[in-house]
Design a protein around this motif. Sequence first.
Motif, PDB file in Angstrom:
ATOM      1  N   VAL A  47       0.845  -1.187   0.000  1.00  0.00           N
ATOM      2  CA  VAL A  47       0.000   0.000   0.000  1.00  0.00           C
ATOM      3  C   VAL A  47       0.883   1.240   0.000  1.00  0.00           C
ATOM      4  N   SER A  48       0.593   2.166  -0.901  1.00  0.00           N
ATOM      5  CA  SER A  48       1.299   3.442  -0.896  1.00  0.00           C
ATOM      6  C   SER A  48       0.676   4.298   0.195  1.00  0.00           C
ATOM      7  N   LEU A  49       1.477   4.575   1.245  1.00  0.00           N
ATOM      8  CA  LEU A  49       0.913   5.191   2.436  1.00  0.00           C
ATOM      9  C   LEU A  49       0.891   6.696   2.378  1.00  0.00           C
ATOM     10  N   LEU A  50       1.805   7.253   1.628  1.00  0.00           N
ATOM     11  CA  LEU A  50       1.918   8.710   1.654  1.00  0.00           C
ATOM     12  C   LEU A  50       2.632   9.119   0.394  1.00  0.00           C
ATOM     13  N   SER A  51       2.025   9.949  -0.367  1.00  0.00           N
ATOM     14  CA  SER A  51       2.760  10.567  -1.450  1.00  0.00           C
ATOM     15  C   SER A  51       2.722  12.055  -1.162  1.00  0.00           C
ATOM     16  N   VAL A  52       3.867  12.549  -0.749  1.00  0.00           N
ATOM     17  CA  VAL A  52       3.897  13.921  -0.250  1.00  0.00           C
ATOM     18  C   VAL A  52       3.434  14.905  -1.307  1.00  0.00           C
ATOM     19  N   TYR A  53       3.457  14.493  -2.585  1.00  0.00           N
ATOM     20  CA  TYR A  53       3.142  15.447  -3.631  1.00  0.00           C
ATOM     21  C   TYR A  53       1.675  15.444  -4.009  1.00  0.00           C
ATOM     22  N   GLY A  54       0.932  14.498  -3.552  1.00  0.00           N
ATOM     23  CA  GLY A  54      -0.376  14.421  -4.193  1.00  0.00           C
ATOM     24  C   GLY A  54      -1.476  13.825  -3.373  1.00  0.00           C
ATOM     25  N   HIS A  55      -2.336  13.197  -4.046  1.00  0.00           N
ATOM     26  CA  HIS A  55      -3.623  12.807  -3.490  1.00  0.00           C
ATOM     27  C   HIS A  55      -3.718  11.296  -3.295  1.00  0.00           C
ATOM     28  N   TRP A  56      -2.570  10.601  -3.409  1.00  0.00           N
ATOM     29  CA  TRP A  56      -2.622   9.158  -3.211  1.00  0.00           C
ATOM     30  C   TRP A  56      -2.433   8.871  -1.744  1.00  0.00           C
ATOM     31  N   GLU A  57      -3.330   8.152  -1.162  1.00  0.00           N
ATOM     32  CA  GLU A  57      -3.088   7.661   0.183  1.00  0.00           C
ATOM     33  C   GLU A  57      -3.792   6.342   0.363  1.00  0.00           C
ATOM     34  N   ASN A  58      -3.098   5.413   0.998  1.00  0.00           N
ATOM     35  CA  ASN A  58      -3.682   4.091   1.232  1.00  0.00           C
ATOM     36  C   ASN A  58      -4.192   3.445  -0.055  1.00  0.00           C
ATOM     37  N   VAL A  59      -3.380   3.527  -1.091  1.00  0.00           N
ATOM     38  CA  VAL A  59      -3.731   2.910  -2.369  1.00  0.00           C
ATOM     39  C   VAL A  59      -3.130   1.499  -2.416  1.00  0.00           C
ATOM     40  N   PRO A  60      -3.932   0.473  -2.643  1.00  0.00           N
ATOM     41  CA  PRO A  60      -3.404  -0.907  -2.685  1.00  0.00           C
ATOM     42  C   PRO A  60      -2.735  -1.174  -4.030  1.00  0.00           C
ATOM     43  N   LEU A  61      -1.635  -0.463  -4.245  1.00  0.00           N
ATOM     44  CA  LEU A  61      -1.011  -0.418  -5.558  1.00  0.00           C
ATOM     45  C   LEU A  61      -0.491  -1.782  -5.997  1.00  0.00           C
ATOM     46  N   LYS A  62       0.042  -2.534  -5.032  1.00  0.00           N
ATOM     47  CA  LYS A  62       0.618  -3.826  -5.393  1.00  0.00           C
ATOM     48  C   LYS A  62      -0.449  -4.743  -5.983  1.00  0.00           C
ATOM     49  N   ALA A  63      -1.588  -4.780  -5.350  1.00  0.00           N
ATOM     50  CA  ALA A  63      -2.666  -5.643  -5.848  1.00  0.00           C
ATOM     51  C   ALA A  63      -3.132  -5.166  -7.219  1.00  0.00           C
TER      52      ALA A  63
END
Lengths: 414, 414
Positions: A161-177
Amino acid sequence: MIRRTVRDIRRRNRSDVLQCTYAAGHPVNRQQIAAATGLSTATVATLTGELLAAGVLHEVGQEDSRGGRPRARLSVNGARGLLIGTDVSEDFVHIALFDLAMRVRGTFERPLDPGGSSPLDVVELVALGVDEVLRDSGADRERVLGIGVSVPGLVEKEHGVSLLSVYGHWENVPLKALLAERLGFPLYLDNPLKASTVAELWFGAGRGVDNLVVVTLRTGVGVGMALDGALYRGVTNCAGEWGHTGLVRKGRGCRCGRLGCVEAYVSAPGILQTLREADPHSPLPALEDQRAAIAGLAEAVRRGEPAAVQALEDTGDHLGAAVSTLINTLNPRVLVLGDWTAQRLGEPLLDATRAAAARYALAQPFNAVSMQLCRLPHNPVSMGAAAFALEGFLADLASGAGRAGRGGARPVRG
Amino acid sequence: MIRRTVRDIRRRNRSDVLQCTYAAGHPVNRQQIAAATGLSTATVATLTGELLAAGVLHEVGQEDSRGGRPRARLSVNGARGLLIGTDVSEDFVHIALFDLAMRVRGTFERPLDPGGSSPLDVVELVALGVDEVLRDSGADRERVLGIGVSVPGLVEKEHGVSLLSVYGHWENVPLKALLAERLGFPLYLDNPLKASTVAELWFGAGRGVDNLVVVTLRTGVGVGMALDGALYRGVTNCAGEWGHTGLVRKGRGCRCGRLGCVEAYVSAPGILQTLREADPHSPLPALEDQRAAIAGLAEAVRRGEPAAVQALEDTGDHLGAAVSTLINTLNPRVLVLGDWTAQRLGEPLLDATRAAAARYALAQPFNAVSMQLCRLPHNPVSMGAAAFALEGFLADLASGAGRAGRGGARPVRG
């Protein structure tokens, strides 16, 4: 609690054998591997035997041994399979296709505006790039052993899970899946700090080095550490967020919302801000393409333009102060200034940083560290992402899982 | 390059068994040890067997096992021998004599003015203290298994040379040889940062914790790290000099000659300087006894005196900013604020530091860390120095060297 087992030692030893084979750049015999790794010849014989049986190494001839038994010359078997490394950065996606000998078979790059891209957009762009790079290089999808993907910010390793993208609006994205489902390869997700460090450990300045610090200077800034010989992750895989530690109290605003962070001074945008302060009329900070702007700064430094030289000196001072914290605290053997910003600014940045660190750091740890520019031949993040896939493949080899079955990749699962 | 071997794993496992036996504080059976360490019951049986045979553990009775075979209850055999821990600090020498169960048998303390003391003076004072503490506790010199000595500054581990004492005129002093010759015990030399960390690993907040940071706050300031479960030393045993990393650029002068170091703000003298700035008329900063001055500050905070409260808040802000660098970079599970300055200022300092770190650190690593005060029952540096001697004794047990021979200490060598 981490409990090291005999299996961990075997895994580490197997990696060492393979790293030393990559490092040589030419075929090596078992005696040379034993000498380079410090392993016993019996251990090397066992491990190379396993790697030969799995098709990871192959024999590429024999050499005379002054009357003794001829010695087999071994190298990594590039044809064993393919690895993909993907660098999803703040402003571009870069994909590199490698054979198992880490020869580049093809690359893909596309600009990215993460502020305007949803996670699904990025997944689609990566899938498109993978298709394109495989097609253009005439590679068989079935021979892909795994793909590593680096994304900025914090990555929760267990669930990808991408927990924090300091630049944007992604949070808690289950990117791996999302990525694994779309791509169908064994998939390894982490961030550029860890990817760059693993790239240096496998293929660069970190080979055989126990205490390695890799500073990543790009749109974002951070550090990767290989301490006592292994990648250091911290307790929740967040280690390395040195870019958001304080350099100047109540200093420049940082995109993380705090003041005076290291990143606000030594990231590409931070350096361009320093240039703007040295010369408000410089056209470079206004360029949309940051890599072109930093390349322009490097060019201006070479020409001796005073504002550019001043900005470089100031950046070296900031960076020297910031890396001194790492030098004093971690007492590393090697500290790499890496990624495209450091690559473009090159030796002048290294020299200015080293001179500043000599003032800021304690003499003993400063004298013990070798400060270097990254010398990896490709994008270190894509290389490191591919190395994560390589490590996963090797772990599967040991356990018989995944695409590691003898003789090549299995059909895509699912 | 560090090459881990099966022997390292055995050593680590043996330490884990013993640490868990110390931790319990009461006799434990083998099943409890297996549960607490995560080791298999077979491994625990082998290791406890070895430790029993060496006299390090002993059986202290049996317990019923609901009809099964009665289970032996084991504890550390205090009578097996003695350990001495010595803390040569900037302003005092503290010596503690422990039995092997880490019960204090006696202590010695004497003020020290290192600016006015030669290395040989210190060696004589330590020798005097050791004689006194052994005599006063009626202990047999022959039963001492080893002595650990902590000195401030950087210690070159291999040769026991004190490389830098920021406060004085010691440089390149072969302290280990001088002390070992004078005392005649197996001797282990290191600095307070590493000693405090080893004390927490063996007897405190570090038990079973993979990523531990121990902040030492006394006349000097620094940090010890146990990363992935083992003490981290850095490449030349200099790791942890976080006290001399930048907190405020061009800030307060530090005794190392630089400006704005962490130590200049959160050491005992730094905190008293902050108090002086809050209240130029406070009598506390002028006290000769720093420990009394810090205790006075703590007392004034408890009474709610505004300048004292202000100084404590400011110190918490400085310390919170400084530890945030460690939290973001190392992503530890536990961060201990240790040693006498933190002990005296106690919960109010911990609360102020935690509140500041919540502002300065990134949310994810901040949420992952438990910030604690040191809860060790004795001077952590003396305890840790004794733990170095314990580790040396255990290593000798494995190899049959030193005073580890079965049945007790051998006669003094030489």
